[in-house]
Design an enzyme around this catalytic site. Structure first.
Site: not given
Ligand code: URA
Length: 231
Positions: A104
């Protein structure tokens, strides 16, 4: 074997016609000999090509491990945030990288970039079950018993909003952080797993994929790695 003009334009030295112009101006050599035409065939892995006296860097595949900072997205384009691809500088920025397992925009940590689509498959395919370790900071004090529910599995929504049973393979704790290992990669999986037990993740960092870790990298840095270190 590849045409010289195609080789150079794929490496972003210019369009085919721009490359042809450079060749006409005798700016390009192959194994020390001035190239006469872009139609010349070369073996990119064996030939030494120079443009304006500078050696052309070429390798395949190229596998890179990047310590992604927060505020960057893992796809190629977005209006709001810059892409991790912007962090990649010469000579690697001449190559088209694919990202194996996105993070993310507000997650930091280990990201794998590769020119080899098959490696992306090997890392991200659910059947491959490659463990990934995340360092998690929560919004409030937690109880180990509650968190341990993640080892049994919790229901979350996947990227298509379908219910999905997500399980932690391992959990470790210290005062500040929880270290969770999962071998799946559903949309916002770690955040959604903690939300399902009423905790909000306020900081998330991926610290390991397989046997590969961030060891000597600083935030925003990257380096080539040996793909055998993953599996
Ligand atoms: N899980 C999440 O919630 N976000 C990420 O970026 C990676 C794994």
């Amino acid at each position: 074997m590849k045409r010289l003009d195609q080789f150079l334009s794929q490496l972003k030295y210019g369009s085919r016609s721009e490359v042809e112009k450079m060749i006409k101006q005798e700016c390009v050599t192959v194994n020390g000999i001035i190239a006469k035409t872009g139609r010349q065939k070369i073996n990119p892995l064996e030939c030494q090509v120079h443009v304006n006296g500078q050696k052309v860097f070429y390798k395949e595949p190229i596998d890179i491990i990047l310590y992604k900072p927060q505020g960057y997205i893992s796809s190629n384009k977005d209006e709001k945030y810059p892409s991790v691809i912007n962090l990649i500088k010469e000579p690697y920025d001449r190559f088209d990288f694919k990202i194996a397992g996105r993070l993310d925009w507000d997650t930091e940590g280990l990201l794998i970039l590769t020119t080899d689509g098959k490696l992306v498959q090997k890392i991200t395919h659910p059947n491959k079950k490659i463990p990934k370790v995340y360092e998690v900071k929560l919004d409030k004090l937690y109880q180990e018993e509650t968190i341990n529910q993640l080892l049994k599995g919790v229901e979350i929504k996947d990227g298509k909003n379908e219910p999905y049973l997500a399980k932690a393979l391992n959990l470790e704790y210290n005062q500040e952080y929880i270290y969770i290992t999962i071998d799946e990669g559903k949309f916002h999986q770690v955040k959604r797993m903690f939300l399902s037990i009423s905790y909000e993740v306020i900081k998330l960092k991926r610290i390991k994929i397989g046997h590969l870790d961030l060891s000597d990298l600083r935030i925003g840095e990257y380096k080539e790695f040996n793909r055998n270190d993953i599996f």
